[in-house]
Design a protein around this motif. Structure first.
Motif, PDB file in Angstrom:
ATOM      1  N   ASP A   1       4.253   1.294  -2.075  1.00 33.00           N
ATOM      2  CA  ASP A   1       5.221   2.337  -2.405  1.00 33.00           C
ATOM      3  C   ASP A   1       4.863   3.021  -3.717  1.00 33.00           C
ATOM      4  OD1 ASP A   1       5.823  -0.135  -3.657  1.00 33.00           O
ATOM      5  OD2 ASP A   1       7.924   0.430  -3.953  1.00 33.00           O
ATOM      6  N   LEU A   2       4.385   2.231  -4.698  1.00 31.98           N
ATOM      7  CA  LEU A   2       3.992   2.808  -5.978  1.00 31.98           C
ATOM      8  C   LEU A   2       2.684   3.581  -5.851  1.00 31.98           C
ATOM      9  CD1 LEU A   2       4.876  -0.125  -8.432  1.00 31.98           C
ATOM     10  CD2 LEU A   2       6.280   1.836  -7.747  1.00 31.98           C
ATOM     11  N   PHE A   3       1.772   3.082  -5.020  1.00 27.34           N
ATOM     12  CA  PHE A   3       0.522   3.808  -4.793  1.00 27.34           C
ATOM     13  C   PHE A   3       0.801   5.174  -4.168  1.00 27.34           C
ATOM     14  CE2 PHE A   3      -1.736   0.289  -6.171  1.00 27.34           C
ATOM     15  CZ  PHE A   3      -3.108   0.414  -5.984  1.00 27.34           C
ATOM     16  N   GLN A   4       1.714   5.214  -3.233  1.00 29.67           N
ATOM     17  CA  GLN A   4       2.046   6.479  -2.578  1.00 29.67           C
ATOM     18  C   GLN A   4       2.609   7.475  -3.589  1.00 29.67           C
ATOM     19  OE1 GLN A   4       5.140   6.260   0.442  1.00 29.67           O
ATOM     20  NE2 GLN A   4       4.187   7.913   1.599  1.00 29.67           N
ATOM     21  N   LYS A   5       3.485   7.015  -4.459  1.00 30.37           N
ATOM     22  CA  LYS A   5       4.061   7.892  -5.479  1.00 30.37           C
ATOM     23  C   LYS A   5       3.011   8.383  -6.468  1.00 30.37           C
ATOM     24  CE  LYS A   5       8.667   5.787  -5.241  1.00 30.37           C
ATOM     25  NZ  LYS A   5       9.688   4.977  -5.963  1.00 30.37           N
ATOM     26  N   ALA A   6       1.967   7.573  -6.662  1.00 35.38           N
ATOM     27  CA  ALA A   6       0.892   7.950  -7.588  1.00 35.38           C
ATOM     28  C   ALA A   6      -0.172   8.801  -6.904  1.00 35.38           C
ATOM     29  CB  ALA A   6       0.257   6.710  -8.184  1.00 35.38           C
TER      30      ALA A   6
ATOM     31  N   PHE B   1      -0.559  -0.040 -13.802  1.00 36.18           N
ATOM     32  CA  PHE B   1      -1.421  -0.345 -12.668  1.00 36.18           C
ATOM     33  C   PHE B   1      -1.547  -1.846 -12.421  1.00 36.18           C
ATOM     34  CE2 PHE B   1      -5.814  -1.206 -11.064  1.00 36.18           C
ATOM     35  CZ  PHE B   1      -5.642  -0.684  -9.795  1.00 36.18           C
ATOM     36  N   VAL B   2      -1.627  -2.623 -13.496  1.00 35.36           N
ATOM     37  CA  VAL B   2      -1.919  -4.052 -13.357  1.00 35.36           C
ATOM     38  C   VAL B   2      -1.025  -4.848 -14.289  1.00 35.36           C
ATOM     39  CG1 VAL B   2      -3.757  -4.065 -15.094  1.00 35.36           C
ATOM     40  CG2 VAL B   2      -3.818  -5.745 -13.251  1.00 35.36           C
ATOM     41  N   ASP B   3      -0.783  -6.094 -13.960  1.00 34.68           N
ATOM     42  CA  ASP B   3       0.115  -6.935 -14.753  1.00 34.68           C
ATOM     43  C   ASP B   3      -0.460  -7.284 -16.109  1.00 34.68           C
ATOM     44  OD1 ASP B   3      -1.840  -8.553 -13.425  1.00 34.68           O
ATOM     45  OD2 ASP B   3      -0.618 -10.330 -13.750  1.00 34.68           O
ATOM     46  N   SER B   4      -1.771  -7.614 -16.148  1.00 37.60           N
ATOM     47  CA  SER B   4      -2.363  -8.059 -17.397  1.00 37.60           C
ATOM     48  C   SER B   4      -3.875  -8.004 -17.331  1.00 37.60           C
ATOM     49  CB  SER B   4      -1.942  -9.506 -17.712  1.00 37.60           C
ATOM     50  OG  SER B   4      -2.542 -10.402 -16.793  1.00 37.60           O
ATOM     51  N   ALA B   5      -4.493  -7.914 -18.496  1.00 38.91           N
ATOM     52  CA  ALA B   5      -5.946  -7.975 -18.571  1.00 38.91           C
ATOM     53  C   ALA B   5      -6.454  -9.370 -18.240  1.00 38.91           C
ATOM     54  CB  ALA B   5      -6.415  -7.554 -19.970  1.00 38.91           C
ATOM     55  N   SER B   6      -5.665 -10.385 -18.558  1.00 35.38           N
ATOM     56  CA  SER B   6      -6.064 -11.761 -18.248  1.00 35.38           C
ATOM     57  C   SER B   6      -6.181 -11.984 -16.752  1.00 35.38           C
ATOM     58  CB  SER B   6      -5.055 -12.750 -18.835  1.00 35.38           C
ATOM     59  OG  SER B   6      -5.086 -12.738 -20.238  1.00 35.38           O
TER      60      SER B   6
ATOM     61  N   GLY C   1      -7.446   2.150 -11.282  1.00 37.48           N
ATOM     62  CA  GLY C   1      -6.336   2.077 -12.222  1.00 37.48           C
ATOM     63  C   GLY C   1      -6.205   3.335 -13.070  1.00 37.48           C
ATOM     64  N   LYS C   2      -7.320   3.881 -13.473  1.00 40.77           N
ATOM     65  CA  LYS C   2      -7.290   5.122 -14.248  1.00 40.77           C
ATOM     66  C   LYS C   2      -6.696   6.253 -13.419  1.00 40.77           C
ATOM     67  CE  LYS C   2     -11.320   3.805 -17.013  1.00 40.77           C
ATOM     68  NZ  LYS C   2     -12.766   4.071 -17.289  1.00 40.77           N
ATOM     69  N   GLN C   3      -7.055   6.292 -12.130  1.00 35.65           N
ATOM     70  CA  GLN C   3      -6.486   7.312 -11.255  1.00 35.65           C
ATOM     71  C   GLN C   3      -4.988   7.103 -11.093  1.00 35.65           C
ATOM     72  OE1 GLN C   3      -8.709   8.088  -7.535  1.00 35.65           O
ATOM     73  NE2 GLN C   3     -10.362   6.813  -8.374  1.00 35.65           N
ATOM     74  N   TYR C   4      -4.584   5.852 -10.951  1.00 41.22           N
ATOM     75  CA  TYR C   4      -3.165   5.543 -10.785  1.00 41.22           C
ATOM     76  C   TYR C   4      -2.361   6.034 -11.987  1.00 41.22           C
ATOM     77  CZ  TYR C   4       1.157   2.853 -10.286  1.00 41.22           C
ATOM     78  OH  TYR C   4       2.482   2.500 -10.183  1.00 41.22           O
ATOM     79  N   MET C   5      -2.874   5.783 -13.174  1.00 45.49           N
ATOM     80  CA  MET C   5      -2.116   6.113 -14.376  1.00 45.49           C
ATOM     81  C   MET C   5      -1.939   7.607 -14.594  1.00 45.49           C
ATOM     82  SD  MET C   5      -1.050   3.251 -15.322  1.00 45.49           S
ATOM     83  CE  MET C   5      -0.127   3.957 -16.701  1.00 45.49           C
ATOM     84  N   LYS C   6      -2.749   8.432 -13.950  1.00 44.38           N
ATOM     85  CA  LYS C   6      -2.599   9.882 -14.087  1.00 44.38           C
ATOM     86  C   LYS C   6      -1.272  10.358 -13.499  1.00 44.38           C
ATOM     87  CE  LYS C   6      -7.563  10.948 -14.043  1.00 44.38           C
ATOM     88  NZ  LYS C   6      -8.677  11.575 -13.286  1.00 44.38           N
ATOM     89  N   LYS C   7      -0.800   9.680 -12.441  1.00 46.29           N
ATOM     90  CA  LYS C   7       0.460  10.051 -11.805  1.00 46.29           C
ATOM     91  C   LYS C   7       1.351   8.832 -11.580  1.00 46.29           C
ATOM     92  CE  LYS C   7      -1.481  14.037  -9.329  1.00 46.29           C
ATOM     93  NZ  LYS C   7      -1.676  14.669  -7.992  1.00 46.29           N
ATOM     94  N   ALA C   8       1.262   7.896 -12.483  1.00 50.80           N
ATOM     95  CA  ALA C   8       2.011   6.655 -12.315  1.00 50.80           C
ATOM     96  C   ALA C   8       3.513   6.900 -12.283  1.00 50.80           C
ATOM     97  CB  ALA C   8       1.681   5.695 -13.454  1.00 50.80           C
ATOM     98  N   PRO C   9       4.218   6.301 -11.344  1.00 45.67           N
ATOM     99  CA  PRO C   9       5.680   6.395 -11.356  1.00 45.67           C
ATOM    100  C   PRO C   9       6.231   5.918 -12.699  1.00 45.67           C
ATOM    101  CG  PRO C   9       4.919   5.432  -9.307  1.00 45.67           C
ATOM    102  CD  PRO C   9       3.728   5.513 -10.211  1.00 45.67           C
TER     103      PRO C   9
END
Length: 441
Positions: A169-174, A211-216, A198-206
């Motif tokens: 659902d979040l991918f669709q919105k992005a 994009f991701v929970d953590s770098a770890s 992830g970079k693409q997602y953040m351009k239109k992130a809801p």
């Protein structure tokens, strides 16, 4: 576990938020090994109470195995003592093993701790190789729990083949594809390609999402596909700061930590759990055992919104064993319980409930996740995705301090960069100092 008082204090401070609960994932008890579930009658007259110590969510309770076993054995009561994080759980186990008292009748051991258990604590565990047909388990799984003189101190539970769990659902919105096959193709072969998505997602992130929970999370997933971790297999020497696998995993984690794509959450802490419930991040690197955790923590609002795609590379993160301490008062009964819980039929039942992937190959042909689990994850072919990963996971060597070295990198080094704004070089230095402490240098 630390090698000094300073290490112990620091690790306890790092994990102060973590509550004691169940196996490799989730639970909800306090920091005092409170028994969760299935203590129907406690020390009822005429019954033997067996305790099993786990961390995270092993799935035995959830799959009804404790109830099933107690029905088959009316003279047995099972009490599960659960801890959320392994870096809290394992030091307590070591202390009790060394004291020769206070252990559970059956004790779970995470793969990151199995080498330490084999090399330093083998005398404190029953040789289970004399009790089972070892051919039931994957050879490499048995090898991890076997001493040089052939003693098998733990029976394999799950393994952790990797996938990417994502909120379609979040991918669709992005404005990104939601089809699992298309997404897998976009990041196939390289975790850096996953970061590019992830970079693409953040351009239109809801609004309010990352994009991701953590770098770890990304670090652990990338490292799980490397042929070399923290130790040189040939001579058991520590090579973490020279390891090509560590360097590549660190570099991709730093791309995440220094960007705006991370929710900057510490895995298995309460804010991370709340992030699932709130839908605040779109993806998480998910080994098979995390499927049940996501379903539990995301709740009803996540049903049908989560999906699963193949990970960039075949990778393993996690997996555990059940051992029987020699200090236990009910060794015969504990051995029987450990054998039953790790048998192929029971491993298949846990997979059916929460997709924890078996270490017993004979279970693979007929694995079927529960209908409600597949529906929750948009009818993703969970068996196929995890089995395909499991077939090509590289063999990895775990050293005696593997788990605390990993914790130093993820919970000190990476968090310094991700949450405190330090540079990657400063984060690396912080991890290096912590690891020196771990190794007593």
């Amino acid at each position: 576990m630390g090698t000094s008082t300073r290490r112990s204090r620091r690790m306890m401070a790092l994990t102060a938020v973590a509550a004691l609960a169940t196996g490799l994932l989730a639970g909800c008890s306090s920091d005092s090994n409170s028994g969760s579930s299935n203590d129907s009658g406690g020390n009822s007259k005429g019954k033997t109470t067996l305790t099993i110590g786990t961390f995270g969510v092993f799935g035995y309770k959830q799959a009804g195995l404790y109830d099933e076993y107690m029905k088959l054995h009316p003279d047995i009561t099972i009490k599960e003592n659960v801890t959320t994080r392994t870096d809290v759980y394992w030091p307590k186990v070591l202390t009790r093993l060394q004291a020769g008292s206070g252990t559970d009748d059956v004790q779970a051991i995470e793969v990151g701790n199995i080498t330490e258990a084999v090399q330093t604590q083998a005398a404190k565990f029953v040789d289970l190789g004399k009790e089972v047909d070892k051919s039931q388990w994957l050879d490499w799984k048995n090898a991890q729990a076997t001493t040089k003189d052939g003693k098998l101190i733990g029976l394999g539970t799950d393994i952790g083949p990797m996938a990417i769990c994502y909120r379609k659902d979040l991918f669709q919105k992005a404005g990104l594809p939601t089809d699992r096959t298309k997404l897998a193709a976009m990041w196939k072969g390289d975790w850096a390609k996953y970061v590019d998505v992830g970079k693409q997602y953040m351009k239109k992130a809801p609004s309010g999402t990352k994009f991701v929970d953590s770098a770890s999370s990304v670090y652990n997933a990338a490292l799980g596909g490397a042929s070399e971790r923290y130790y040189d297999k040939s001579n058991d020497s520590v090579v973490w700061d020279k390891s090509d696998g560590v360097k590549k995993a660190w570099d991709v984690a730093m791309q995440v930590a220094t960007s705006n794509m991370s929710a900057k959450l510490k895995q298995f802490d309460k804010p991370w759990d709340q992030g699932y419930a709130n839908g605040s991040f779109a993806t998480v690197a998910c080994p098979a055992w995390m499927i049940g955790y996501i379903e539990q923590k995301s709740g009803d609002s996540g049903k049908g919104n989560w999906d699963v795609a193949a990970a960039p590379t075949a990778s393993n993160w996690g997996g555990s064993f059940l051992g029987v301490p020699t200090a236990g008062k009910h060794q015969k009964e504990a051995i029987a319980l450990a054998k039953w819980l790790t048998a192929p039929a029971q491993q298949a039942k846990v997979f059916a409930k929460q997709a924890s992937f078996p270490s017993t190959p004979s279970a693979y042909a007929n694995l079927q996740p529960a209908a409600d689990t597949t529906a929750y994850f948009s009818n993703a072919p969970l068996t196929q995705i995890f089995a395909d990963s499991a077939k090509t996971i590289p063999s990895q060597y775990f050293g005696i301090k593997d788990q605390p070295i990993n914790t130093a990198i993820t919970d000190v080094g990476i968090l310094q960069v991700e949450q405190k704004g330090k540079t990657p070089d400063q984060g690396w230095s912080a991890a290096k100092n912590e690891i020196k402490d771990v190794l007593g240098q």
